[in-house]
Design an enzyme around this catalytic site. Sequence first.
Site, short mmCIF file in Angstrom:
data_model
loop_
_atom_site.label_atom_id
_atom_site.label_comp_id
_atom_site.label_asym_id
_atom_site.label_seq_id
_atom_site.Cartn_x
_atom_site.Cartn_y
_atom_site.Cartn_z
N SER A 1 26.32 104.46 30.03
CA SER A 1 26.78 105.07 31.30
C SER A 1 28.00 105.26 31.60
O SER A 1 28.70 104.35 31.25
CB SER A 1 25.62 105.79 31.76
OG SER A 1 25.80 104.42 32.85
N GLU B 1 22.27 98.80 33.17
CA GLU B 1 22.99 98.60 32.31
C GLU B 1 23.45 96.60 32.49
O GLU B 1 23.17 96.45 30.71
CB GLU B 1 24.84 98.74 33.16
CG GLU B 1 24.80 100.33 32.68
CD GLU B 1 25.64 101.14 33.81
OE1 GLU B 1 26.53 101.71 33.49
OE2 GLU B 1 26.83 99.57 34.59
#
EC number: 5.3.1.6
Length: 219
Positions: free
Chosen positions: A28, A103
């Site tokens: 992201s 993540e």
Amino acid sequence: MNQLEMKKQAAQAALQYVKFDTIVGVGSGSTVNCFIEALGTIKDKIKGAVAASKASEELLKQQGIEVFNANEVSSLDIYVDGADEINPQKMMIKGGGAALTREKIVAALAKKFICIVDESKQVAVLGSTFALPVEVIPMARSQVARKLVSLGGSPEYRENVITDNGNVILDVYNFKIMNPVEMEKELNNVAGVVTNGIFALRGADIVIVGTANGAKIID
């Protein structure tokens, strides 16, 4: 060449590592947004993607790329993500967008972690230019903050930010992270910490740096 153009260069260069008929791990942030756009140009050649944030998930869907849940895959060929800082050992600070936990989860699924950055993100020592984000269970916020102070940091509560997991972020200033692996482990052992933004236990395998002279690949 401006910063956005450098990010686009790094993102475009990452496409060479995408194998056809695979599911791609996608992180992201602003550089990853450029990668998602580039990935859209070969969307018919891949099976889909696993996204590390709801924001990335939405962008992937807008590109017509099928999004899979992390629980639906046993492994990923590659994971492509950006960084807020990266050192010469390919260790990173991440979490400026508050997606650090997801993540780490998607990165852990991947055989190869490809970090895409512009040259401003390169540092000699982690913590030099960017605060260290720590995702914290809300009821433990004050307790964790006191522990971070005892370790020499200056934590600040990130106002009006709730992670995709329903937690809060403490941004820790004044940490010069000389031993990222040990610091990552120590902070993750603090009760109430979900995870911290040091990516050293699972660093990048390949770094692609967007520069004024084109994309530079460090492997």
